[in-house]
Write an enzyme that holds these catalytic residues in place. Structure first.
Site, mmCIF file in Angstrom:
data_model
loop_
_atom_site.group_PDB
_atom_site.id
_atom_site.type_symbol
_atom_site.label_atom_id
_atom_site.label_comp_id
_atom_site.label_asym_id
_atom_site.label_seq_id
_atom_site.Cartn_x
_atom_site.Cartn_y
_atom_site.Cartn_z
ATOM 1 N N HIS A 52 -115.537 12.591 17.698
ATOM 2 C CA HIS A 52 -114.737 13.195 16.562
ATOM 3 C C HIS A 52 -115.080 14.618 15.713
ATOM 4 O O HIS A 52 -115.374 15.281 14.829
ATOM 5 C CB HIS A 52 -114.875 12.228 15.323
ATOM 6 C CG HIS A 52 -113.616 10.304 15.010
ATOM 7 N ND1 HIS A 52 -112.495 10.788 15.325
ATOM 8 C CD2 HIS A 52 -114.377 9.868 16.172
ATOM 9 C CE1 HIS A 52 -111.909 9.864 15.760
ATOM 10 N NE2 HIS A 52 -112.825 8.802 16.430
ATOM 11 N N ASP A 70 -114.865 16.576 18.653
ATOM 12 C CA ASP A 70 -113.928 18.050 19.595
ATOM 13 C C ASP A 70 -112.663 18.338 18.858
ATOM 14 O O ASP A 70 -112.661 19.743 19.188
ATOM 15 C CB ASP A 70 -113.549 17.217 21.006
ATOM 16 C CG ASP A 70 -112.655 15.460 20.716
ATOM 17 O OD1 ASP A 70 -112.150 15.841 19.615
ATOM 18 O OD2 ASP A 70 -111.739 15.406 21.935
ATOM 19 N N GLY A 128 -106.431 0.712 26.705
ATOM 20 C CA GLY A 128 -107.129 0.575 25.456
ATOM 21 C C GLY A 128 -108.251 0.053 25.112
ATOM 22 O O GLY A 128 -108.366 0.300 23.949
ATOM 23 N N GLY A 172 -110.627 2.472 24.961
ATOM 24 C CA GLY A 172 -111.473 3.751 24.737
ATOM 25 C C GLY A 172 -112.333 3.986 25.769
ATOM 26 O O GLY A 172 -112.707 4.607 25.418
ATOM 27 N N SER A 228 -110.336 6.120 27.663
ATOM 28 C CA SER A 228 -109.839 6.933 28.347
ATOM 29 C C SER A 228 -108.901 7.122 29.985
ATOM 30 O O SER A 228 -108.513 7.683 30.797
ATOM 31 C CB SER A 228 -110.615 8.577 28.928
ATOM 32 O OG SER A 228 -111.272 9.295 28.066
ATOM 33 N N SER A 229 -108.264 6.055 29.544
ATOM 34 C CA SER A 229 -107.862 5.333 30.908
ATOM 35 C C SER A 229 -106.196 5.946 30.403
ATOM 36 O O SER A 229 -105.613 6.926 31.493
ATOM 37 C CB SER A 229 -107.044 3.839 30.765
ATOM 38 O OG SER A 229 -106.728 3.460 29.554
ATOM 39 N N ASP A 250 -111.685 13.993 26.643
ATOM 40 C CA ASP A 250 -111.152 13.018 27.193
ATOM 41 C C ASP A 250 -110.874 13.921 28.676
ATOM 42 O O ASP A 250 -111.263 13.160 30.254
ATOM 43 C CB ASP A 250 -109.811 12.140 26.765
ATOM 44 C CG ASP A 250 -110.378 11.092 25.763
ATOM 45 O OD1 ASP A 250 -112.004 11.628 25.034
ATOM 46 O OD2 ASP A 250 -110.051 10.963 24.995
ATOM 47 N N TYR A 284 -106.691 8.166 13.743
ATOM 48 C CA TYR A 284 -106.984 9.334 14.207
ATOM 49 C C TYR A 284 -105.815 10.126 13.334
ATOM 50 O O TYR A 284 -106.345 11.392 12.991
ATOM 51 C CB TYR A 284 -106.169 9.343 15.738
ATOM 52 C CG TYR A 284 -107.100 9.723 17.060
ATOM 53 C CD1 TYR A 284 -108.248 10.224 17.312
ATOM 54 C CD2 TYR A 284 -106.328 11.294 16.704
ATOM 55 C CE1 TYR A 284 -109.199 11.424 18.059
ATOM 56 C CE2 TYR A 284 -107.139 12.675 17.812
ATOM 57 C CZ TYR A 284 -108.263 12.433 17.903
ATOM 58 O OH TYR A 284 -109.057 13.378 19.084
#
Ligand code: GLA
Length: 334
Positions: free
Chosen positions: A20, A22, A104, A106, A108-109, A150, A198
């Site tokens: 948190h 970037d 899902g 976290g 970065s898929s 990401d 977010y």
């Protein structure tokens, strides 16, 4: 159009420290990991048709794409977002997606799908431009105001290195990972309500910046000027986290892994108390990890509200989860 089979793949990522930060142009220290999204198939003129080993429904749309946000099924929006951002430069593609990055979680898929799509559709830009394109695609197609970490990690990963990224300058400094440590990821729970929570954090950071200016430049003493205590705590996380990333990078370089591990724990506590992106399950997973022999540190990683924790340990530590290795950026593989 050639009918040659082409294959493109992008790694996922895990963030070692700097969450948190970037989207206010701060510092992050992630690495690309040996879990991939791969797209294999042939180029076509103006149709994109993709099946996925992980999804029941096929994605199919025509180029050019105007409204990627309305493509169905939803996983196709990432691909369509990339195509929309590439405009006339995009080729069509017909093929199959496979992915061994847990979705899902976290890791970065979604960024990996964007990066693999950009390559499959013929993007020729450099790592930073490609990451920016994929970030815009995510904003546009799925409406999450994500930062660049990401996409940039997937597009610029370096084998055996973590990446110190300055998200304001978009400069990347690869930091060699010590040989005698291991990095273990533990999946805790599927992430929940991520988009709305977010976006709320992004807004609170913007509110703080209206009062004290860019958080990446703000001294801790300025935080007292923020009257709203929630906003002040969010800002305190960001200001302190940027400093932890700087210190962590130095500690990796000087081999002070013990202190680096302590910073991970501080980072976790700051995300828990000040940024409120952790969960009780993540807190207890971190607590039990750091109680294990051979563990230097652990923390929640990524956007939070579920997802994974990341653990830094010596090679002998016996931990649940899977060990990840730092790998190279998204590329064509054959
Ligand atoms: C998500 C976003 C990133 C970053 C992290 C938190 O992964 O996509 O841009 O903000 O959360 O560090």
């Amino acid at each position: 159009m050639s009918h040659k089979q082409l294959s493109f793949r992008s790694p996922g990522r895990v963030n070692l420290i700097g969450d948190h930060t970037d989207y206010t142009g701060g510092l992050v220290l992630p690495m690309a990991i040996d879990r991939y999204t791969t797209i294999t198939g042939t180029r076509t003129k103006s149709t994109v048709v993709l099946s996925s080993q992980n999804e029941p429904e096929l994605v199919e749309f025509q180029l050019p794409v105007d409204r990627p946000e309305s493509v169905s099924p939803k996983w196709g929006r990432y691909v369509a977002g990339v195509a929309a951002e590439m405009q006339d430069a995009a080729f069509g593609f017909s093929g199959e997606v496979s992915c061994d990055i847990p979705i899902g979680a976290g890791l970065s898929s979604s960024a990996a799908l964007e990066l693999a799509s950009a390559l499959a559709l013929g993007d020729k830009s450099n790592a930073v431009e490609r990451a920016k394109l994929c970030q815009r695609a995510e904003h546009r197609a799925v409406g999450v105001p994500c930062g660049i970490m990401d996409q940039l990690t997937c597009s610029a990963g370096v084998r055996d290195h973590a990446l110190l990224i300055d998200c304001h300058e978009l400069s990347i400094t690869p930091i060699k990972l010590p040989n005698d440590v291991k990095i273990v990821v533990q999946f805790i729970a599927q992430r929940e309500l991520v988009a709305s929570k977010y976006s709320e954090r992004v807004k609170q950071c913007a509110q703080a910046e209206q009062i004290i200016g860019p958080l990446r430049l703000a001294p801790e003493s300025a935080l007292l000027e923020i009257a709203d205590l929630n906003v002040r705590r969010r800002a305190r996380h960001v200001v302190s986290e940027n400093q932890r990333v700087r210190d962590f990078a130095t500690m990796l370089q000087t081999g002070d892994i013990r202190s680096a591990g302590e910073l991970m724990i501080e980072s976790h506590n700051s995300l828990d108390h000040d940024f409120e992106t952790s969960t009780p399950q993540m807190n207890s997973a971190v607590a039990s990890a750091i109680a294990q022999p051979g563990v230097f540190g652990a923390r929640m990683t990524g956007g939070g509200f579920g997802g994974c924790i990341v653990i830094l340990a010596d090679a002998t530590a016996n931990l649940d989860g899977w060990q990840v290795r730092a790998v190279n950026a998204a590329s064509q593989i054959d």
